[in-house]
Scaffold this motif. Sequence first.
Motif, PDB file in Angstrom:
ATOM      1  N   HIS A 129      39.265  32.980  39.832  1.00  0.00           N
ATOM      2  CA  HIS A 129      38.607  32.548  41.065  1.00  0.00           C
ATOM      3  C   HIS A 129      38.144  33.798  41.805  1.00  0.00           C
ATOM      4  O   HIS A 129      38.939  34.723  42.011  1.00  0.00           O
ATOM      5  CB  HIS A 129      39.579  31.734  41.926  1.00  0.00           C
ATOM      6  N   ASP A 131      33.176  25.384  38.577  1.00  0.00           N
ATOM      7  CA  ASP A 131      33.378  25.977  37.251  1.00  0.00           C
ATOM      8  C   ASP A 131      32.089  26.553  36.691  1.00  0.00           C
ATOM      9  O   ASP A 131      31.159  25.827  36.380  1.00  0.00           O
ATOM     10  CB  ASP A 131      33.958  24.967  36.269  1.00  0.00           C
ATOM     11  N   SER A 183      35.700  30.008  38.976  1.00  0.00           N
ATOM     12  CA  SER A 183      35.194  29.360  40.180  1.00  0.00           C
ATOM     13  C   SER A 183      34.932  30.412  41.251  1.00  0.00           C
ATOM     14  O   SER A 183      35.377  31.552  41.154  1.00  0.00           O
ATOM     15  CB  SER A 183      36.212  28.330  40.692  1.00  0.00           C
ATOM     16  N   LYS A 206      42.702  30.869  34.430  1.00  0.00           N
ATOM     17  CA  LYS A 206      41.772  30.467  35.480  1.00  0.00           C
ATOM     18  C   LYS A 206      41.449  31.704  36.311  1.00  0.00           C
ATOM     19  O   LYS A 206      42.343  32.478  36.659  1.00  0.00           O
ATOM     20  CB  LYS A 206      42.400  29.403  36.371  1.00  0.00           C
ATOM     21  N   THR A 242      38.338  29.081  32.988  1.00  0.00           N
ATOM     22  CA  THR A 242      37.783  28.427  34.162  1.00  0.00           C
ATOM     23  C   THR A 242      37.443  29.514  35.162  1.00  0.00           C
ATOM     24  O   THR A 242      38.292  30.357  35.484  1.00  0.00           O
ATOM     25  CB  THR A 242      38.800  27.456  34.792  1.00  0.00           C
ATOM     26  N   GLY A 288      32.702  28.905  34.256  1.00  0.00           N
ATOM     27  CA  GLY A 288      33.375  29.606  33.170  1.00  0.00           C
ATOM     28  C   GLY A 288      33.024  29.198  31.770  1.00  0.00           C
ATOM     29  O   GLY A 288      33.499  29.806  30.819  1.00  0.00           O
TER      30      GLY A 288
END
Length: 108
Positions: free
Chosen positions: A92, A45, A5, A90, A3, A47
């Motif tokens: 970011h 997202d 972001s 994840k 993911t 990713g």
Amino acid sequence: MTTLSTHVLDAVSGSPAAGVPVTLTAADGSVLADGHTNADGRIGDLGGGCTATGIYRLRFDTATYFAAAGIVGFYPEIVIAFEITDTSAKYHVPVLLSPYAYSTYRGS
């Protein structure tokens, strides 16, 4: 699956930077995903294209954002290279933006 972001904040206005075009590319320059920041300055997202470990780049088209706001800026784009080391994690990548400076870090 990874993911990825982002969140862009306008440091001058103190508000989210809505409408910033963002492109995700692989190390070879091929485009994997793109989008625009929403009213909250976010893309939730990008990713889906990060299916393997490796180096990727996010390109923020700041010239388009500044032009829409009637602002002359020094950086027409911001390109952030980063490395995916765990495809189940994840990631970011926030950006704090102003016409003559920007900063970024790995967020959570």
